[in-house]
Write an enzyme that holds these catalytic residues in place. Structure first.
Site, short mmCIF file in Angstrom:
data_model
loop_
_atom_site.label_atom_id
_atom_site.label_comp_id
_atom_site.label_asym_id
_atom_site.label_seq_id
_atom_site.Cartn_x
_atom_site.Cartn_y
_atom_site.Cartn_z
N GLY A 217 65.21 49.50 32.38
CA GLY A 217 65.27 48.12 32.64
C GLY A 217 66.09 47.77 33.80
CG ASN B 195 66.32 40.21 35.89
OD1 ASN B 195 66.06 41.27 35.16
ND2 ASN B 195 65.37 39.75 36.30
CD GLU C 295 55.56 43.90 35.02
OE1 GLU C 295 55.65 42.96 35.88
OE2 GLU C 295 54.37 43.88 34.22
CB CYS D 67 61.11 39.96 39.35
SG CYS D 67 60.61 39.39 37.50
N GLY E 289 53.66 45.71 41.69
CA GLY E 289 53.50 46.50 40.44
C GLY E 289 52.40 47.02 39.94
P1 NDP Z 1 66.78 48.69 40.44
O1 NDP Z 1 65.52 49.23 40.86
O2 NDP Z 1 67.99 48.91 41.26
O3 NDP Z 1 66.99 49.36 39.01
C1 NDP Z 1 65.95 49.17 38.05
C2 NDP Z 1 66.31 50.29 37.05
O4 NDP Z 1 65.65 51.60 37.54
C3 NDP Z 1 67.70 50.54 36.55
O5 NDP Z 1 67.88 50.87 35.26
C4 NDP Z 1 68.25 51.58 37.52
O6 NDP Z 1 69.35 52.18 36.80
C5 NDP Z 1 67.19 52.34 37.27
N1 NDP Z 1 66.84 53.50 38.37
C6 NDP Z 1 67.38 53.39 39.90
N2 NDP Z 1 66.69 54.61 40.33
C7 NDP Z 1 66.27 55.26 39.49
C8 NDP Z 1 65.52 56.43 39.65
N3 NDP Z 1 65.42 57.23 40.68
N4 NDP Z 1 64.87 57.05 38.50
C9 NDP Z 1 64.71 56.32 37.40
N5 NDP Z 1 65.45 55.07 37.25
C10 NDP Z 1 66.05 54.65 38.39
O7 NDP Z 1 66.49 47.09 40.12
P2 NDP Z 1 67.71 46.12 39.77
O8 NDP Z 1 68.29 46.68 38.49
O9 NDP Z 1 68.73 46.00 40.71
O10 NDP Z 1 66.87 44.79 39.62
C11 NDP Z 1 66.52 43.80 40.32
C12 NDP Z 1 65.11 44.20 40.82
O11 NDP Z 1 64.23 44.21 39.75
C13 NDP Z 1 64.18 43.31 41.83
O12 NDP Z 1 63.78 43.67 42.90
C14 NDP Z 1 63.37 42.35 40.85
O13 NDP Z 1 62.50 41.67 41.49
C15 NDP Z 1 63.10 43.52 39.86
N6 NDP Z 1 62.45 42.87 38.57
C16 NDP Z 1 61.21 42.66 38.59
C17 NDP Z 1 60.83 42.09 37.18
C18 NDP Z 1 59.52 42.23 37.07
O14 NDP Z 1 59.12 41.93 35.77
N7 NDP Z 1 58.34 42.33 37.81
C19 NDP Z 1 61.72 41.66 36.66
C20 NDP Z 1 62.89 41.56 36.85
C21 NDP Z 1 63.42 42.24 37.84
P3 NDP Z 1 70.75 51.63 37.45
O15 NDP Z 1 70.74 50.22 37.78
O16 NDP Z 1 71.63 52.10 36.28
O17 NDP Z 1 71.15 52.61 38.61
#
Ligand code: NDP
Length: 486
Positions: free
Chosen positions: A152, A155, A252, A286, A456
């Site tokens: 996840g 947000n 997503e 997002c 996505g």
């Molecule tokens: P990130 O891409 O930084 O992180 C998303 C999740 O992936 C976090 O739990 C993160 O862990 C994890 N993660 C990071 N690197 C890896 C990896 N190499 N392998 C597996 N998991 C990993 O996004 P944010 O959390 O900063 O969220 C913001 C982004 O999400 C924006 O771009 C937004 O547009 C998008 N978003 C999309 C939505 C949609 O439905 N389309 C809805 C909400 C947000 P950790 O953060 O703990 O490092």
């Protein structure tokens, strides 16, 4: 963990119970409104990850033997419990994310409950089909994928856990969910409630950690599907890792969505849509319509009305229900927004309001509006993920549609006009997975949600999600003798 009210009692939830392993890296839980540390969790160690995966796999085998109606009944019960505990869960979500309670009371646990209710109700009607082939026949079985991993963003921690968990469970799968390390608390409560509602142990496990923990889950050969909500760069990495094992994926990801306001639009509705699509959750959504294309003839009227409506933004203690504009989630995220604001000014956009971080503890950035934005500016091309609206001018429909689509992203798009034929024409032309007419950012569980292009793969919510959490097995049944050549 501190004794903060309603806090989960340990870092992880595995095999039906809270689980602690203090040898994992410490993750501070920070309340974005003040910057204070309100809790501490530990990242999952290899032992915790192993326990989550093995218990998930074992539980799934038994879960898939239950009738879908029985499975659905548990999800429905969980939905009811979430609604009954909405205030407590909303307070927790506010502490996790900083979003105002006014918002979390109506948008987070409640939308999680909607997902559990919808997929719980749908479970009993998930069937295969019968195909008559002369005297022979075939049938299909709609089967679970097995063990799904959910990862996840920060947000919407409660909603994301439910949007992934509910369809996964309704289709007979188990899930290991990893919340963002920025917002680790809310998903634990979802797990706790699901199990209180009767979900057998092991079916919805929550493990904490950053990208490394996510990566360990995604690369595990015992995992059948990965559903990620996150940024495009993370999506690319996770998609590639999942592809190595030919695992199913739902991605997503981010967006830079257009919202087009024609000259015949109801200005107040369009301004309302632009506010919802840029400043709800302090802009950390997002699908936000961050490129607001306003017809040149109404640009000043639009900006004037927008300025009047922004007077109604109330920043302050997110737990005060009169507050409707909260802080950003973290120091890291507000720093990103500050850099984009500086870039916008440097590249010649007109800063109409906001743009300057409040001089107080926490991560407070007011509603920020740029006008005279042009397509090539960095703020019009890159996802900012904060309360920054870019207003661009346009003069005709063909031109604006081409400009709206001139982006690598394709998550959402909206149009405001009283001309319905034009509205449908625009929607047909938008390169986006989720569109809005005279509205913005509505996301009921009954409607598919997801993106195209770099935003996505796959869809969440609605019946469409079933396709992404189940697979079809075909069975040919011969009624007569086998006719072999020798
Ligand atoms: P990130 O891409 O930084 O992180 C998303 C999740 O992936 C976090 O739990 C993160 O862990 C994890 N993660 C990071 N690197 C890896 C990896 N190499 N392998 C597996 N998991 C990993 O996004 P944010 O959390 O900063 O969220 C913001 C982004 O999400 C924006 O771009 C937004 O547009 C998008 N978003 C999309 C939505 C949609 O439905 N389309 C809805 C909400 C947000 P950790 O953060 O703990 O490092």
């Amino acid at each position: 963990m501190t004794d903060y009210p309603t806090q989960p009692t340990a870092s992880h939830f595995v095999n039906g119970a809270y689980l602690e392993d203090t040898t994992g890296d410490v993750i501070d839980v920070i309340y974005p409104a003040t910057g204070a540390v309100i809790g501490r969790v530990h990242a999952a160690t290899p032992a915790v990850i192993e326990a989550a995966i093995t218990s998930g796999r074992a539980a799934q085998v038994e879960w898939a033997k239950l009738s879908r109606r029985e499975q659905g009944r548990i999800l429905l019960r969980a939905a009811e419990m979430i609604r009954a505990r909405n205030r407590e869960l909303s307070v927790l979500e506010t502490h996790d994310t900083g979003k105002p309670l006014q918002e979390t009371l109506v948008a987070d646990a409640t939308s999680g409950a909607d997902a559990l209710e919808y997929f719980g109700g749908l479970a009993g009607s998930l069937t295969g089909e019968h195909i008559q082939l002369g005297e022979d026949w075939a049938y299909t079985r709609r089967e679970a994928l097995g063990l799904c991993v959910g990862i996840g963003a920060w947000n919407y921690p409660t909603q994301i856990a439910c949007w992934k968990g509910a369809p996964a469970l309704a289709c007979g799968n188990a899930m290991v969910f990893k919340p963002s390390e920025t917002t680790p608390l809310s998903a634990l409560k979802v797990a706790e409630i699901l199990h209180e509602a009767g979900l057998p142990a092991g079916l919805f496990n929550v493990v904490q950690g950053a990208g490394a923990v996510g990566g360990a889950l995604v690369n595990d050969p015992r995992v059948d599907k990965v559903s990620l909500t996150g940024s495009v760069p993370t999506g690319q990495k996770v998609y590639a890792q999942a592809a190595a094992g030919l695992r199913h994926v739902t991605m997503e990801l981010g967006g830079k969505s257009p919202m087009v306001v024609f000259e015949d639009a109801d200005i107040d509705d369009a301004v309302g849509g632009a506010i919802l699509g840029n400043f709800y959750s302090s802009g950390q959504i997002c699908s936000n319509g961050t490129r607001v294309f306003v017809h040149k003839s109404i640009r000043e009227a639009f900006l004037t009305r927008l300025a009047e409506r922004l007077e109604g933004a109330v920043m302050g203690d997110p737990l005060d229900e009169a507050v409707n504009f909260g802080p950003m989630v973290s120091e890291g995220q507000i720093a990103i927004v500050e850099r984009y604001v500086a870039k916008g000014i440097e590249e010649g956009a007109r800063l109409v309001c906001g743009g300057k971080r409040l001089d107080k503890e926490g991560y407070w950035m007011p509603a920020t509006v740029f006008a005279d934005v042009t397509d090539d500016m960095t703020i019009a091309r890159e996802e900012i993920f904060g309360p920054v609206m870019c207003v661009l001018d346009f003069e005709d429909e063909v031109e604006v549609l081409a400009r709206a689509n001139d982006t690598e992203y394709g998550l959402a798009a909206g149009v405001f006009t009283r001309d319905l034929a034009r509205a449908h024409r625009m929607v047909a032309g938008f390169e986006a997975g989720t569109c809005f007419i005279n509205s913005y950012n509505d996301a009921p569980v009954e409607m598919p949600f997801g993106g195209v292009k770099m935003s996505g793969v796959g869809r969440e919510n609605s019946k469409a999600a079933i396709e992404h959490y189940s697979q079809v097995k075909s069975v040919y049944v011969r009624m007569g003798k086998v006719d072999a050549p020798f």
